[in-house]
Design a protein around this motif. Structure first.
Motif, PDB file in Angstrom:
ATOM      1  N   HIS B  58       0.833  -1.201   0.000  1.00 20.29           N
ATOM      2  CA  HIS B  58       0.000   0.000   0.000  1.00 20.29           C
ATOM      3  C   HIS B  58       0.874   1.260   0.000  1.00 20.29           C
ATOM      4  O   HIS B  58       0.647   2.192  -0.764  1.00 20.29           O
ATOM      5  N   PHE B  65       2.226   7.560  -7.253  1.00 24.29           N
ATOM      6  CA  PHE B  65       1.577   8.784  -7.743  1.00 24.29           C
ATOM      7  C   PHE B  65       2.567   9.942  -7.882  1.00 24.29           C
ATOM      8  O   PHE B  65       2.699  10.504  -8.982  1.00 24.29           O
ATOM      9  N   LEU B 140      -4.469   8.207 -10.687  1.00 23.84           N
ATOM     10  CA  LEU B 140      -4.962   7.649  -9.436  1.00 23.84           C
ATOM     11  C   LEU B 140      -5.867   6.448  -9.659  1.00 23.84           C
ATOM     12  O   LEU B 140      -5.858   5.509  -8.865  1.00 23.84           O
ATOM     13  N   PHE B 141      -6.673   6.484 -10.731  1.00 19.22           N
ATOM     14  CA  PHE B 141      -7.682   5.441 -10.902  1.00 19.22           C
ATOM     15  C   PHE B 141      -7.478   4.603 -12.156  1.00 19.22           C
ATOM     16  O   PHE B 141      -8.343   3.817 -12.518  1.00 19.22           O
ATOM     17  N   LEU B 215      -4.090   4.346  -6.663  1.00 20.22           N
ATOM     18  CA  LEU B 215      -4.956   4.136  -5.497  1.00 20.22           C
ATOM     19  C   LEU B 215      -5.594   2.759  -5.501  1.00 20.22           C
ATOM     20  O   LEU B 215      -6.114   2.316  -4.492  1.00 20.22           O
ATOM     21  N   LEU B 216      -5.577   2.065  -6.636  1.00 20.93           N
ATOM     22  CA  LEU B 216      -6.335   0.821  -6.733  1.00 20.93           C
ATOM     23  C   LEU B 216      -5.445  -0.397  -6.979  1.00 20.93           C
ATOM     24  O   LEU B 216      -5.912  -1.426  -7.467  1.00 20.93           O
ATOM     25  N   PHE B 218      -4.342  -2.447  -4.974  1.00 24.79           N
ATOM     26  CA  PHE B 218      -4.840  -3.593  -4.207  1.00 24.79           C
ATOM     27  C   PHE B 218      -5.676  -4.526  -5.075  1.00 24.79           C
ATOM     28  O   PHE B 218      -5.687  -5.729  -4.870  1.00 24.79           O
ATOM     29  N   ALA B 219      -6.384  -3.940  -6.039  1.00 28.07           N
ATOM     30  CA  ALA B 219      -7.325  -4.721  -6.827  1.00 28.07           C
ATOM     31  C   ALA B 219      -6.631  -5.872  -7.539  1.00 28.07           C
ATOM     32  O   ALA B 219      -7.146  -6.977  -7.582  1.00 28.07           O
ATOM     33  N   VAL B 222      -3.661  -7.758  -4.486  1.00 24.89           N
ATOM     34  CA  VAL B 222      -4.086  -8.431  -3.264  1.00 24.89           C
ATOM     35  C   VAL B 222      -5.303  -9.330  -3.482  1.00 24.89           C
ATOM     36  O   VAL B 222      -5.302 -10.477  -3.053  1.00 24.89           O
ATOM     37  N   MET B 223      -6.301  -8.808  -4.184  1.00 27.97           N
ATOM     38  CA  MET B 223      -7.554  -9.563  -4.219  1.00 27.97           C
ATOM     39  C   MET B 223      -7.447 -10.908  -4.932  1.00 27.97           C
ATOM     40  O   MET B 223      -7.924 -11.906  -4.389  1.00 27.97           O
ATOM     41  N   PRO B 263     -14.139   4.318 -15.683  1.00 28.38           N
ATOM     42  CA  PRO B 263     -12.697   4.029 -15.729  1.00 28.38           C
ATOM     43  C   PRO B 263     -12.387   2.562 -15.419  1.00 28.38           C
ATOM     44  O   PRO B 263     -13.127   1.902 -14.694  1.00 28.38           O
ATOM     45  N   GLY B 265     -10.132   1.287 -13.586  1.00 27.34           N
ATOM     46  CA  GLY B 265      -9.859   0.996 -12.176  1.00 27.34           C
ATOM     47  C   GLY B 265     -11.105   0.524 -11.451  1.00 27.34           C
ATOM     48  O   GLY B 265     -11.065  -0.405 -10.640  1.00 27.34           O
ATOM     49  N   PHE B 266     -12.229   1.159 -11.767  1.00 27.35           N
ATOM     50  CA  PHE B 266     -13.481   0.754 -11.126  1.00 27.35           C
ATOM     51  C   PHE B 266     -13.838  -0.683 -11.490  1.00 27.35           C
ATOM     52  O   PHE B 266     -14.206  -1.486 -10.632  1.00 27.35           O
ATOM     53  N   THR B 269     -11.420  -3.254  -9.779  1.00 30.38           N
ATOM     54  CA  THR B 269     -11.719  -3.495  -8.360  1.00 30.38           C
ATOM     55  C   THR B 269     -13.019  -4.261  -8.211  1.00 30.38           C
ATOM     56  O   THR B 269     -13.108  -5.154  -7.374  1.00 30.38           O
ATOM     57  N   PHE B 273     -13.108  -7.810  -6.588  1.00 34.46           N
ATOM     58  CA  PHE B 273     -13.807  -7.873  -5.301  1.00 34.46           C
ATOM     59  C   PHE B 273     -14.918  -8.923  -5.354  1.00 34.46           C
ATOM     60  O   PHE B 273     -15.141  -9.644  -4.372  1.00 34.46           O
TER      61      PHE B 273
END
Lengths: 287, 306
Positions: B58, B65, B140-141, B215-216, B218-219, B222-223, B263, B265-266, B269, B273
């Motif tokens: 993280h 950035f 960021l995204f 910012l993402l 983790f998607a 990690v997931m 975007p 990134g959405f 994730t 998720f």
């Protein structure tokens, strides 16, 4: 307020700067006080998580066409209480929490696009304003509201200061002495939520962590006395805010939120250099 | 992002849709880059979850950035900024080992301050580099538009050595991650391994940031790994599953993002998720059937049922 502003000399003669100074001071004082307890309770990452929630809440409100602040406060307070409810039953896992907050941030990106594509170029900048703050953009009414809410947070923290301190330093003994530890924990988290919403308006949801953690960390490095550290944290936060605003006014290419966070970070670094740190044995070894 | 208007809509004829999508060179590049990144993120992310270093990941992704914004400001490609800052930060984290762990109040205060300061620096670079406002959101995204062939080459040039190193140190790293004390006693160089791993993590974070945004991260990192570790306790199978999931999530997200205005990134994730939640459902269902042997390495899977 504008009339007063015009009578004042220099930078304070500009209404936008005066609004920023007034709202900023109240927000910074609340952040400093809440931040002190966040650091004491080792809950700084609650602030991080709430920053993500604030971003998504604010943009969801914008995309829905309601006041940004409505979504901001609703999201931060609800998520704060949710974290409190989850956190107590078993230690919450960093992977699960990280995944949930990554998804919430992704949802924020979704609302951002929804809002940006529904309007003009001004809407496209909304994401940046929420993420990095726009304290110079506060109107007189927004500034007064922000200051009143921040003052209420300060009052609430002062009202529960003694029991909250007791419950934070030694929850078991405090519970045995009849302090409502669990209720206090929820009250505190709700206050953190409100503060995160406030700080988002000043320095933005990504940078509010700096305003919460740095002054409090500096204060705890410089003194062991809880009351003194608490006051010092609030004073430092206000000083960071005003110093940052002044620096940003002097150098317009420097955004105010950067100046505030940079000053807070510099003071924290200075505290490491000068402060003989006397580690509180009870609080810091609790984990 | 606005391509949904320019191209024909999804036609429910997968072959024609894919052919139409891949008619654009930038989409082909996006799929190439996405696949490289997904394989890298799947493997490195799996070790990261196993080693419980998601927090270090993280922090490194936060560094991405200012790295990208700073590189853009001084006129170098953002891709170099990503790698320079992330690998540099990984070396710092390795030098100050306690940064990587969440501990007492003061350490969280330091980490929180450092993170906020890095993001603030990124914002300063963006503010200094005027007319970059839309770019902030893609840094960021995430964004899949405008990935150049050079960028794909750089990603491949980073991914291949990283994966080769992981292949070489995979077994001792697994041993050192599962039980550092016993591994050290058996002569495994635990400390050097952890430094090498952090550098690999930095490179993987830098690569992942370019697709998902910083910012993402983790998607993708990690997931899929957490999903795989929820489903099986066997390392080789678990890594393979993690990579497969990361690749599938990336391909699905790229396709949806191409046909929708939202975007990437959405979508990344959300897809990742959903997989993660599904793995929980599977795990809980297995648990209620009493087949506890499926997750024998209970102490090491990401979450313990409480």
């Amino acid at each position: 307020m504008t009339g007063v502003g015009l009578a004042l000399p220099g930078a304070l003669g500009h209404p936008f700067f005066l609004h920023a100074v007034l709202a900023g001071a109240a927000i910074a004082a609340a952040s400093g006080m809440i931040g002190y307890f966040l650091v004491l309770r080792a809950q700084v990452f609650t602030g991080d998580a709430l920053g993500h929630a604030a971003f998504t809440g604010a943009l969801a409100a914008l995309a829905d066409g309601v006041d940004l602040r409505l979504g901001l406060f609703a999201a931060t307070v609800v998520i704060a209480l949710l974290l409190g409810a989850l956190g107590r039953s078993g230690r919450a896992d960093d992977i699960a929490i990280g995944s949930v907050f990554a998804w919430i941030t992704g949802l924020g990106a979704f609302f951002l696009t929804m809002y940006a594509t529904s309007g003009g170029a001004d809407n496209a900048g909304a994401g940046v304003r929420v993420l990095f703050g726009s304290i110079f953009g506060l109107s007189a009414k927004q500034a007064v509201t922000a200051a009143v809410v921040a003052a209420a947070v300060c009052g609430a923290v002062l009202a529960v200061f003694r029991p909250l301190l007791f419950a934070s330093v030694d929850p078991a003994v405090a519970a045995a002495r009849g302090v409502p530890v669990r209720v206090l924990g929820f009250v505190f988290l709700a206050l953190v939520g409100v503060t995160a919403g406030e700080a988002t308006q000043a320095v933005g949801s990504l940078l509010l962590l700096g305003l919460l953690a740095a002054p409090a960390g500096t204060a705890q490095r410089l003194t062991d006395n809880p009351a003194r550290a608490f006051v010092l944290s609030a004073v430092l936060a206000v000083a960071d805010m005003w110093g940052g605003l002044a620096a940003s006014y002097a150098l317009p290419s420097m955004p105010p939120s950067f100046a505030v966070v940079a000053l807070a970070t510099a003071l924290y670094a200075a505290a490491f250099a000068v402060g003989p740190y006397r580690r509180r044995t009870a609080a810091s070894r609790a984990g | 992002m606005q391509f949904a208007d320019a191209v024909t809509a999804w036609s429910w004829n997968p072959l024609a849709d894919i052919r139409q999508m891949w008619a654009f060179p930038f989409m082909v590049n996006a799929f190439r880059a996405g696949t490289i990144v997904a394989v890298l993120a799947g493997v490195i992310g799996w070790y990261m979850v196993l080693r419980r270093q998601s927090f270090a990941g993280h922090t490194l992704s936060t560094v991405a950035f200012p790295g990208a914004a700073g590189a853009t400001l001084i006129g170098v490609g953002a891709v170099y900024g990503y790698f320079a800052f992330c690998v540099g930060a990984a070396l710092v984290v390795a030098a100050v080992p306690r940064i990587g762990h969440e501990a007492g109040g003061e350490e969280t205060a330091v980490t929180g301050t450092v993170q906020a300061f890095l993001l603030a620096c990124g914002f300063l670079f963006v503010a200094l580099y005027k007319g970059f406002l839309g770019g902030v959101n893609s840094l960021l995204f995430g964004s899949f538009l405008g990935i150049t062939t050079t960028q794909v080459d750089v990603l491949a040039a980073v991914a291949v050595p990283v994966l080769l190193i992981v292949a070489a140190i995979g077994r001792p790293l697994l041993f050192a991650s599962l039980d550092p004390a016993v591994a050290a006693a058996r002569g495994v160089p635990v400390r050097p391994l952890s430094v090498v791993f952090l550098v690999l993590l930095g490179a993987a974070t830098a690569a992942t940031s370019q697709i998902t945004g910083s910012l993402l991260v983790f998607a993708l990192m990690v997931m899929p790994a957490a999903t795989a570790q929820n489903l099986t306790a066997r390392p080789a199978l678990s890594i393979a599953l993690s990579v497969t999931l990361a690749v599938l999530v990336t391909w699905t997200s790229l396709t949806i993002a191409y046909y929708s205005p939202y975007p990437i990134g959405f979508w990344v994730t959300t897809c990742a998720f959903a997989c993660y939640l599904a793995s929980w459902a599977v795990r809980l269902a297995r648990g209620s059937l009493g087949r506890a042997r499926w997750y024998g390495a209970g102490a090491r899977v990401p979450l313990e049922v409480s």
